[in-house]
Design an enzyme around this catalytic site. Sequence first.
Site, PDB file in Angstrom:
ATOM      1  N   ILE A   9      16.285   4.502  20.265  1.00 51.10           N
ATOM      2  CA  ILE A   9      15.537   3.651  20.777  1.00 51.10           C
ATOM      3  C   ILE A   9      14.696   4.359  21.953  1.00 51.10           C
ATOM      4  O   ILE A   9      15.534   5.103  22.823  1.00 51.10           O
ATOM      5  CB  ILE A   9      16.111   2.394  21.607  1.00 51.10           C
ATOM      6  CG1 ILE A   9      16.783   1.743  20.430  1.00 51.10           C
ATOM      7  CG2 ILE A   9      15.129   1.336  22.363  1.00 51.10           C
ATOM      8  CD1 ILE A   9      17.964   0.694  20.984  1.00 51.10           C
ATOM      9  N   TYR A 149      -4.743  -0.505  28.310  1.00 47.89           N
ATOM     10  CA  TYR A 149      -3.537  -0.928  27.655  1.00 47.89           C
ATOM     11  C   TYR A 149      -3.639  -1.733  26.136  1.00 47.89           C
ATOM     12  O   TYR A 149      -2.953  -1.434  25.289  1.00 47.89           O
ATOM     13  CB  TYR A 149      -2.871  -1.824  28.508  1.00 47.89           C
ATOM     14  CG  TYR A 149      -1.488  -2.038  28.083  1.00 47.89           C
ATOM     15  CD1 TYR A 149      -0.179  -1.242  27.854  1.00 47.89           C
ATOM     16  CD2 TYR A 149      -1.226  -3.385  27.572  1.00 47.89           C
ATOM     17  CE1 TYR A 149       0.948  -1.800  27.183  1.00 47.89           C
ATOM     18  CE2 TYR A 149       0.084  -3.948  27.052  1.00 47.89           C
ATOM     19  CZ  TYR A 149       1.101  -3.044  27.081  1.00 47.89           C
ATOM     20  OH  TYR A 149       2.399  -3.727  26.565  1.00 47.89           O
ATOM     21  N   LYS A 153      -2.537  -0.425  22.387  1.00 48.24           N
ATOM     22  CA  LYS A 153      -1.536  -1.174  21.536  1.00 48.24           C
ATOM     23  C   LYS A 153      -2.086  -1.689  20.279  1.00 48.24           C
ATOM     24  O   LYS A 153      -1.420  -1.964  19.305  1.00 48.24           O
ATOM     25  CB  LYS A 153      -0.931  -2.583  22.489  1.00 48.24           C
ATOM     26  CG  LYS A 153       0.051  -2.060  23.450  1.00 48.24           C
ATOM     27  CD  LYS A 153       1.133  -1.289  22.936  1.00 48.24           C
ATOM     28  CE  LYS A 153       2.208  -0.863  23.851  1.00 48.24           C
ATOM     29  NZ  LYS A 153       3.481  -0.531  23.587  1.00 48.24           N
TER      30      LYS A 153
END
Length: 178
Positions: A9, A149, A153
């Site tokens: 992760i 941002y 994404k």
Amino acid sequence: MDSKPVVLITGCSQGGIGHALARAFAASDCRVVATGRSKTTMADLEQDPRFFVQELDVLSEQSVQNVLSNVLEKFGKIDVLVNNAGVQCVGPLAEVPLSAMEQTFNTNVFGPMRLVQAVVPHMAYRKKGKIVNVGSVTVAAPGPWAGTYTASKAALHSLTDTLRLAILFIFAPHQFMP
């Protein structure tokens, strides 16, 4: 080889989603490789033997290769990659410095792709693995101050869909035939 899944992760700094995911996977009896730019942000995980804590800068090819080598040497496999590391970029698009936009895309788009490209050969060789790219709901409803941002994404969402289709095509080409 241990049958417990190995989960890598990114972005596991305390207080964030990656940190919570690391704890949840560990509670589900997984071997968790918790990564972040600095071990100090994951000090509580480093004290817990359920975690293999590694410093990882997703912007650095060398850092990615070092972590993958360490994980494969220790566990011999990576079953799940969770690309969670990310940065915000707030401000009106007409005023956000291009260098800030580049940094956001480098972290939120190219960082995950750097990990994907590093881990896929290993997963393909084993014919087993899962990749999770953490996106954002802002893609569906962008705000006036989050354009960079949101765009980063959205790019990650698109690349993830493409990767899913490519893998599906490789392993189930009959689904694409007329």
